[in-house]
Design a protein around this motif. Sequence first.
Motif, PDB file in Angstrom:
ATOM      1  N   UNK A 227       0.804  -1.227   0.000  1.00  0.00           N
ATOM      2  CA  UNK A 227       0.000   0.000   0.000  1.00  0.00           C
ATOM      3  C   UNK A 227       0.837   1.277   0.000  1.00  0.00           C
ATOM      4  N   UNK A 228       1.916   1.373   0.789  1.00  0.00           N
ATOM      5  CA  UNK A 228       2.701   2.619   0.725  1.00  0.00           C
ATOM      6  C   UNK A 228       3.213   2.916  -0.683  1.00  0.00           C
ATOM      7  N   UNK A 229       3.625   1.878  -1.391  1.00  0.00           N
ATOM      8  CA  UNK A 229       4.117   2.083  -2.757  1.00  0.00           C
ATOM      9  C   UNK A 229       2.957   2.437  -3.680  1.00  0.00           C
ATOM     10  N   UNK A 230       1.790   1.798  -3.474  1.00  0.00           N
ATOM     11  CA  UNK A 230       0.606   2.111  -4.278  1.00  0.00           C
ATOM     12  C   UNK A 230       0.175   3.564  -4.076  1.00  0.00           C
ATOM     13  N   UNK A 231       0.240   4.048  -2.838  1.00  0.00           N
ATOM     14  CA  UNK A 231      -0.097   5.453  -2.561  1.00  0.00           C
ATOM     15  C   UNK A 231       0.840   6.393  -3.312  1.00  0.00           C
ATOM     16  N   UNK A 232       2.120   6.038  -3.319  1.00  0.00           N
ATOM     17  CA  UNK A 232       3.105   6.845  -4.038  1.00  0.00           C
ATOM     18  C   UNK A 232       2.808   6.834  -5.542  1.00  0.00           C
ATOM     19  N   UNK A 233       2.475   5.653  -6.069  1.00  0.00           N
ATOM     20  CA  UNK A 233       2.142   5.546  -7.491  1.00  0.00           C
ATOM     21  C   UNK A 233       0.925   6.398  -7.832  1.00  0.00           C
ATOM     22  N   UNK A 234      -0.061   6.418  -6.935  1.00  0.00           N
ATOM     23  CA  UNK A 234      -1.275   7.176  -7.200  1.00  0.00           C
ATOM     24  C   UNK A 234      -1.017   8.678  -7.132  1.00  0.00           C
ATOM     25  N   UNK A 235      -0.158   9.098  -6.222  1.00  0.00           N
ATOM     26  CA  UNK A 235       0.194  10.518  -6.138  1.00  0.00           C
ATOM     27  C   UNK A 235       0.864  10.979  -7.434  1.00  0.00           C
ATOM     28  N   UNK A 236       1.729  10.140  -7.958  1.00  0.00           N
ATOM     29  CA  UNK A 236       2.383  10.468  -9.232  1.00  0.00           C
ATOM     30  C   UNK A 236       1.339  10.599 -10.339  1.00  0.00           C
ATOM     31  N   UNK A 237       0.369   9.679 -10.347  1.00  0.00           N
ATOM     32  CA  UNK A 237      -0.679   9.706 -11.367  1.00  0.00           C
ATOM     33  C   UNK A 237      -1.528  10.967 -11.241  1.00  0.00           C
ATOM     34  N   UNK A 238      -1.891  11.330 -10.006  1.00  0.00           N
ATOM     35  CA  UNK A 238      -2.721  12.525  -9.804  1.00  0.00           C
ATOM     36  C   UNK A 238      -1.997  13.789 -10.278  1.00  0.00           C
ATOM     37  N   UNK A 239      -0.717  13.880  -9.956  1.00  0.00           N
ATOM     38  CA  UNK A 239       0.058  15.060 -10.378  1.00  0.00           C
ATOM     39  C   UNK A 239       0.162  15.117 -11.899  1.00  0.00           C
ATOM     40  N   UNK A 240       0.336  13.954 -12.503  1.00  0.00           N
ATOM     41  CA  UNK A 240       0.415  13.920 -13.964  1.00  0.00           C
ATOM     42  C   UNK A 240      -0.913  14.339 -14.580  1.00  0.00           C
ATOM     43  N   UNK A 241      -2.013  13.802 -14.043  1.00  0.00           N
ATOM     44  CA  UNK A 241      -3.341  14.150 -14.577  1.00  0.00           C
ATOM     45  C   UNK A 241      -3.598  15.644 -14.438  1.00  0.00           C
ATOM     46  N   UNK A 242      -3.172  16.201 -13.320  1.00  0.00           N
ATOM     47  CA  UNK A 242      -3.349  17.646 -13.107  1.00  0.00           C
ATOM     48  C   UNK A 242      -2.574  18.432 -14.156  1.00  0.00           C
ATOM     49  N   UNK A 243      -1.366  17.967 -14.464  1.00  0.00           N
ATOM     50  CA  UNK A 243      -0.562  18.653 -15.482  1.00  0.00           C
ATOM     51  C   UNK A 243      -1.183  18.541 -16.867  1.00  0.00           C
TER      52      UNK A 243
END
Length: 648
Positions: free
Chosen positions: A279-295
């Motif tokens: 889960x900690x790694x999945x949370x990190x992966x999702x944060x990266x995805x959210x930042x990318x989507x925002x960009x």
Amino acid sequence: MFPDFIEDNLLEKEIAILGQMDANLKTLDSLLKLPNLTFANFLKPYQSIQTNLSDLSTEISHLNSVKNSEESQAVYARILPKLTEYYTNLGQNEAIFSALLKIESLDQNLTSEQKQVLKNEIRDFRLSGVGLSAEKKEAFKQIQIRLSDLSNQFSQNVLNATNSFEMILESEDVIGMPEGDLLSAKTEDGKYKFTLHFPSYIAYMTYGPNREKREILYRASTTKAPENGKILEEILRLKKEQAELLGYPSYAHLSLATKVAESPEQVLEFLRKLAEKSKPIALHEFEILKKFAESEGCPDLKSHDVIFYSEKLKKSSFQYEEEKYRPYLEKESVVRGMFQFLESLLSIQFQEIKTRVWHPSVLCYEILTQNMVRARLYLDLEARSEKKGGAWMHNWKPHFIDETGQETLPIAFVVGNFPVASKDQPSLLKPSDVVTLFHELGHALHHLLSRVNEAFVSGVNGVEWDAVEFPSQFLENFVYEPKVLALFAKHYLTGETIPQEYIDTKVKAKNFQSALGVVRQLEFAIFDMLIHEGSPSEAEVQEILNKVREEVAVITPPNYNKFQNSFSHIFSGGYAAGYYSYKWAELMSANAFYKFVDQGIFSESLANQFRQDILEKGGSESAMVLFRRFYGKDPELEALLRLNGIAA
């Protein structure tokens, strides 16, 4: 040597099944009157008659899955309760049970395979309610009949809902989508049709540029078959009653009686330990995805956006785009190359034959070892409206030697829902389709390479449910090996082998968002185990799911999402209180796979060992015993984490 598969005689098949049930009961009466019961004179013919019935019923269930029609639905609905009643009565037959106990105590000249058959049968008779009072036996039987009917209803509701939805789009709603997907979706009037059938659904969710349309499609998929909410509630209640009749505190405990895992607590501990790492790694992966989507102009990432922006991020991070691989993954070329790999790996040969099939796109092969025909394999890989969604292996006949010394050779079907060939282009697969194909071939080879002589433990028969995915998951891992990819990835127009940089990119991208994938599987598995520890109502099922998502999920879906209403794996597919099996078996497959990677993927001695210790043994011994014989020790979690790119 092999029977033809006849696809247009459903009523004859129905009559044959009814006749076989009657004949079996008469044969049983005769067998039980024998003065000195032994494995040879009782259990050998007993296996034969039950296998004959199973083969006949498989034909109807297979056609109902791949050539679904009003007639197949009606025949299947008529025959299912009769089969359920037959097997329930059989499992509660005290005379047969006494005969088994007598053979166990007196027949000392049994092979290890025969001992396993006897052990399994005695266990299964106890789990079928033998020894219950007449009143409880009748209650158990009615539960079994009702459960089979509910399971069929659940599955049919999902299929009907899938078939009933279509979304017609204008050209502006498909701008930028891959040409192959557009060709598949294009209608005669120049518009584009997308449905809930997986190839169509995943195409728009991955590449569809219109966010509103993606949400419409996502909502339709996650809200289909709402009537199944009440059906699953009744299924769970009846399964709890069934378990209690047999003396188990819950259906979860009953389910594990035939598996490698020992208790629900052990399973949940394993799943939660994996979640703790993932889960900690999945949370990190999702944060990266959210930042990318925002960009990319999407500041409020929703569930219906995840696949779309994940594909964009994957392309951005690795220059990886599934679509550019498809010209190199033409279906028949992939099949030929996959067979070439398997021939090298396992010293077997595939020979295409022409025989009767249920659809023109179906291919048929015979499998040879040392130039001798050993098995038959049917491949039905392209999507059709009358075919149920997903992919699976269906075993038709097992390998065995009957009481007369006659050998039966195994037959299996591998079914997929891959893109359909058109007049403009052949069926071009996505890399994920190739993984699915290797996976199902792993199941098929586990069944077809069996050298076991007892039908009940041959091939996938008798294999513990939480180990049956081991060979399939093992085989799918090879899709990412450059030497294997180079065998089958050829451009369908030019014949050019896939460029090395494509292979390198694919291998690098293999574990992209892998932790997100792991926690999603853990969400399903923990949910499955928890709902089968009781008999929750439809509302309580949702509450349990919400709590599980709080515990392990990273992406929280919208409130309208009712994926449980189409969770066919556990409500109509045999995985009830067993969905964890995918991860449990993956633990074994990861360890076995890395043994090959570390010693060389084309190690002849290691491949022979795997074939002899695992594939040829079927269910003749406990899967963990067979695994330890091959691997030398128990599987370790580190290999599973390594496979998923998760640090230990």
